[in-house]
Design an enzyme around this catalytic site. Sequence first.
Site, PDB file in Angstrom:
ATOM      1  N   GLU A   1       0.774  -1.145  -0.077  1.00 44.06           N
ATOM      2  CA  GLU A   1       0.000  -0.136  -0.086  1.00 44.06           C
ATOM      3  C   GLU A   1       0.892   1.152   0.119  1.00 44.06           C
ATOM      4  O   GLU A   1       1.791   1.401   0.924  1.00 44.06           O
ATOM      5  CB  GLU A   1      -0.805  -0.099   1.400  1.00 44.06           C
ATOM      6  CG  GLU A   1      -1.812   1.058   1.180  1.00 44.06           C
ATOM      7  CD  GLU A   1      -2.934   1.193   2.468  1.00 44.06           C
ATOM      8  OE1 GLU A   1      -2.781   0.122   3.227  1.00 44.06           O
ATOM      9  OE2 GLU A   1      -3.538   2.236   2.633  1.00 44.06           O
TER      10      GLU A   1
ATOM     11  N   ARG B   1       5.090 -12.780   9.762  1.00 41.93           N
ATOM     12  CA  ARG B   1       5.769 -11.465   9.472  1.00 41.93           C
ATOM     13  C   ARG B   1       7.114 -11.599  10.251  1.00 41.93           C
ATOM     14  O   ARG B   1       7.500 -12.445  10.971  1.00 41.93           O
ATOM     15  CB  ARG B   1       5.260 -10.395  10.142  1.00 41.93           C
ATOM     16  CG  ARG B   1       3.793 -10.446  10.546  1.00 41.93           C
ATOM     17  CD  ARG B   1       3.166  -9.161  11.270  1.00 41.93           C
ATOM     18  NE  ARG B   1       3.937  -7.862  10.910  1.00 41.93           N
ATOM     19  CZ  ARG B   1       3.479  -6.934  10.106  1.00 41.93           C
ATOM     20  NH1 ARG B   1       2.626  -7.327   9.322  1.00 41.93           N
ATOM     21  NH2 ARG B   1       4.185  -5.876   9.952  1.00 41.93           N
TER      22      ARG B   1
ATOM     23  N   LYS C   1       4.483   0.488   9.213  1.00 48.64           N
ATOM     24  CA  LYS C   1       4.382   1.694   8.783  1.00 48.64           C
ATOM     25  C   LYS C   1       3.873   2.741   9.481  1.00 48.64           C
ATOM     26  O   LYS C   1       4.123   3.964   9.599  1.00 48.64           O
ATOM     27  CB  LYS C   1       3.592   1.598   7.537  1.00 48.64           C
ATOM     28  CG  LYS C   1       4.880   1.070   6.278  1.00 48.64           C
ATOM     29  CD  LYS C   1       4.047   1.406   4.862  1.00 48.64           C
ATOM     30  CE  LYS C   1       3.207   0.092   4.892  1.00 48.64           C
ATOM     31  NZ  LYS C   1       2.397  -0.043   3.586  1.00 48.64           N
TER      32      LYS C   1
END
Length: 555
Positions: free
Chosen positions: A34, A263, A273
């Site tokens: 994104e 992750r 982020k």
Amino acid sequence: MSGGKKRDFIREIIAGDLSAGKNGGRVVTRFPPEPNGCLHIGHAKSICLNFSVAEENSGICKLRFDDTNPGKESGEFVESIKEDVRWLGFDWEDRLCFASDYFDKLFECAVYLTEKGLAYVDDQSSDEIRRLRGTLTEPGHDSPFRDRPPEKNLDLLKQMKDGGFGEGEKALRAKIDMAAGNINMRDPVIYRILKTPHHRTGEKWNIYPTYDFAHPLSDAIEGVTHSLCTLEFEDHRPLYDWFVEKLSHRLGSSRPRQIEFSRLDISHTVMSKRLLSELVENGAVSGWDDPRMPTISGMRRRGYPPEAIKDFCDKAGVTKQKSTIELELLEHTVRERLNKTAPRRMAVLDPLKLVITNYPPDSEEMLPAVNNPEDPSAGSRQVPFSGVLYIERDDFMENPPKKFHRLSPGTEVRLRYAYFITCEEVVKNDDGSIRELRCRYDPQTRGGNAPDGRKPRGTIHWVSAGHAARAEVRLYDRLFEEKTPSASGGPLKELVNPASLEILKDVPVEPSLADSQPGDIFQFERKGYFAADEDSSGMRPVFNRTATLRDSWKK
Ligand code: ATP
Ligand code: MG
């Protein structure tokens, strides 16, 4: 399978699919960022996985921007992400895609679901929707608008699209099951009203699809076969499959399959982020590419080679186990690479003047110095030597303990690539601090060897004072002393390690370093690895400490 990599569970699944003849023998993956921030090293793991798995199976990997949240996204982030993926060494060729390219198709899918009675327009606010959604232990409750007839829903959906309602006044929801055990299946919102212009589609849309809706359908449109994502999407998989089942026949022949892996998490930093942008916005760091950040751009500036980042992602492996990897392993991996490739140079970070009293006055000479003992092909260079030098202040001790092998009154040490010297006098300032050392050298020991075979116990580095270039050196250390800063709950800014950056303004360095280009990486002998920063000017280069020389667990 190339490169002799051991097969992780994802590669096993893909091999199984291929041998079962699924997807016509094709492997298509995607990396779907994104564009709402810069990439971090967690993303590097996903990039390596998606691109490598495709390549190993003669498949393809797409770079797809998941740009469905116009408020937080920007074209600048798109460009920075492209630069980072390229720098890591991956090539999407002509396969650059954007979810926003599919907004028309996605809207047609929403119309189709609405016509079929599989989606409805809800007038409830997002708070009400959340309240009626139930909990893990209690089922949800139907919205009072759930049974609107399809024609009415279609009409409202078109009005939503045309800007007839304000933000939050209506939402389109998939009609699945308000009693489902999995909360994600309780009539999730698939379109919401947002009057924010989009960085690519401008003012065209008043409504935007949600991630859960856009992601599987974008995968289907692109013919993705294996949609690899992190574990937090595991609970979304039934929804992913629901959209694929209901809609993929309208979008192409592919039936993408979502597979989740854990992750990448690293100690002493944050890997989200949202938290990274908090650090940028409140000025705790100088920007996304601050060399302390776990971002790709920060690591590039810090001097981490892309190969080291890829080595590290390999070492981290692909599993479903949640784990936090020690930052030391990343640093160790960086050292491993740089030890083989970084040319050696001399720089004196904390200079102490040293005068050689018996060196012929006003003379100088050039001495050969090996560029990289690990790599004979790197050759050697000439380093200027004279009777006035700088050495590191902590390489001298007036009253040394027994184990001190460097310079002290009366002892002999080797100046790297040069001569043996013996300290004869310590000159002090009025306050008692040491101003300079006066030493004698043995002219017979040129090059660092004595004809009589005697060997000093220590070797120290130096720079000739009259020849030195001056540099700014930025000493970086871990951004947080805490192992898991995100778990502390407090404001992150206050947790930043005050010693994470120390700036040395006037460091004497070997003259050849004056010509360094941004991105050049050196080992400053005995001090660590240093990368020339983009802030460097010809007059005064700036070096970022990439890593110290030794693994901290060996200290
Ligand atoms: P963040 O939590 O940092 O905001 P994100 O998942 O929201 O990350 P995206 O841009 O949506 O960021 O991520 C793109 C891809 O990278 C996704 O497929 C995501 O699963 C993957 N990814 C993100 N963080 C990690 C990580 N720490 N380790 C491995 N893959 C990751
Ligand atoms: Mg995300």
